[in-house]
Scaffold this active site. Structure first.
Site, PDB file in Angstrom:
ATOM      1  N   LEU A 190       0.825  -1.206   0.000  1.00 40.79           N
ATOM      2  CA  LEU A 190       0.000   0.000   0.000  1.00 40.79           C
ATOM      3  C   LEU A 190       0.857   1.253   0.000  1.00 40.79           C
ATOM      4  CD1 LEU A 190      -2.600   1.610   0.194  1.00 40.79           C
ATOM      5  CD2 LEU A 190      -2.666   1.135   2.651  1.00 40.79           C
ATOM      6  N   TYR A 242       2.706   1.533  -3.586  1.00 42.06           N
ATOM      7  CA  TYR A 242       1.692   1.604  -4.638  1.00 42.06           C
ATOM      8  C   TYR A 242       1.002   2.964  -4.615  1.00 42.06           C
ATOM      9  CZ  TYR A 242      -2.784   0.811  -6.993  1.00 42.06           C
ATOM     10  OH  TYR A 242      -3.884   0.922  -7.811  1.00 42.06           O
ATOM     11  N   HIS A 243       0.652   3.428  -3.421  1.00 38.92           N
ATOM     12  CA  HIS A 243      -0.005   4.724  -3.278  1.00 38.92           C
ATOM     13  C   HIS A 243       0.896   5.840  -3.795  1.00 38.92           C
ATOM     14  CE1 HIS A 243      -0.994   8.443  -1.063  1.00 38.92           C
ATOM     15  NE2 HIS A 243      -2.241   8.039  -1.183  1.00 38.92           N
ATOM     16  N   HIS A 244       2.160   5.807  -3.397  1.00 45.84           N
ATOM     17  CA  HIS A 244       3.076   6.878  -3.787  1.00 45.84           C
ATOM     18  C   HIS A 244       3.278   6.939  -5.297  1.00 45.84           C
ATOM     19  CE1 HIS A 244       4.495   9.015  -0.296  1.00 45.84           C
ATOM     20  NE2 HIS A 244       4.702   7.894   0.375  1.00 45.84           N
TER      21      HIS A 244
END
EC number: 2.3.1.-
Length: 305
Positions: free
Chosen positions: A159, A162-164
């Site tokens: 997470l 992936y988010h960044h």
């Protein structure tokens, strides 16, 4: 904005978002290089850190942490400065962008606030400055990951990275094509980050026991952000493609990307919330291995344990 220093006022006045957009379009490969380098660091960084300290990953993780598990004194102080700076930055962005969104909602309604694209509002004026800086800020925010590695993280959570990387690619694309709905993204993200990074700064200062009860509520706010983001995106697509749609100042491709991004975040953040607060794993025994997950822009509880 509640207060704007003279130096910042000059930056806002001199901002030429159209020129920045043209540069980003002409150099779109730059964001790909940054993303590939970042992903390389995600998978190689922890192992490289372990080699640099001359020990195995598990021992490196233990050696990188202070007694309270927040990192060495230098790392901890750096984290305080970094997170506090991001919080202040986000507060300034919130105080500029969010009032404009609220004013548009009051004067134009939900459709107008979401689908009425104004190039001047997006690329120029003080609002345009904070919209552009918001998109570009996703590059320095990658430094969050460096701090996790310096704290001895052996494996970076999916997470987190992936988010960044996805929000970086999405923001670059959005600023290139222009989007009336992007003000929702900026206003919500600025607002959440104002609180989230302040939380991280206070935790790194040694007040984690004081602020820890706030962790699930911050995560709930993050989840609500994803819910609103999904709704706004679906609304824009409906106005763009649906029968009787009035049109919308967005790019169809950008909205599809935005929907995939928000929907995936909603799933991942909700899954993390359940695992962290509803069905949390048993805490390790005293003296046992650390359970720190270090999820920046993820579980605030896990980041500061």
């Amino acid at each position: 904005m509640f207060f704007t220093p003279p130096q910042l006022q000059k930056l806002e006045q001199d901002w030429n978002g159209l020129a920045v957009r043209d540069w980003m379009i002409a150099n779109v490969d730059v964001v790909l290089y940054i993303s590939f380098l970042y992903l390389g660091f995600v998978f190689i960084g922890p192992k490289l850190f372990a080699k640099l300290v001359g020990t195995n990953p598990a021992a490196a993780a233990a050696g990188a942490r202070s007694a309270d598990g927040t990192g060495s004194p230098i790392v901890r102080r750096s984290m305080v400065v970094w997170n506090l700076a991001l919080s202040i930055f986000s507060i300034f962005g919130t105080s500029t962008v969010t009032p404009v969104l609220l004013r548009n909602l009051a004067n134009k309604g939900f459709y107008g606030a979401t689908c009425d694209f104004k190039e001047t509002e997006f690329y120029t004026t003080n609002v345009g400055f904070w919209m552009g800086i918001f998109a570009l800020s996703k590059i320095p925010e990658l430094v969050d990951t460096i701090f996790l590695v310096l704290q001895g993280k052996q494996e970076l959570p999916f997470l987190h990275w992936y988010h960044h990387v996805t929000v970086l690619l999405f923001s670059w694309h959005t600023y290139c094509v222009g989007s009336s709905a992007y003000i929702w993204v900026a206003a919500m993200n600025y607002s959440v980050h104002s609180v989230m990074y302040l939380y991280f700064a206070l935790a790194a200062l040694g007040y984690k026991r004081v602020v820890r009860p706030l962790a699930p509520y911050i995560t709930i706010i993050q989840i609500l952000q994803m819910v609103v983001g999904c709704y706004v995106t679906i609304f824009a697509l409906q106005e763009l493609h649906g029968e009787g749609g009035r049109g919308c100042g967005v790019s169809p491709a950008n909205m599809r990307i935005q929907l995939v991004m928000y929907a995936s975040y909603l799933y991942l953040f909700s899954k993390m919330f359940v695992a962290s607060y509803i069905r949390p794993p048993k805490r390790p025994t005293v003296g046992g291995p650390s359970s720190t997950a270090g999820v920046s822009n993820g579980s605030v509880e896990k980041k500061v344990k």
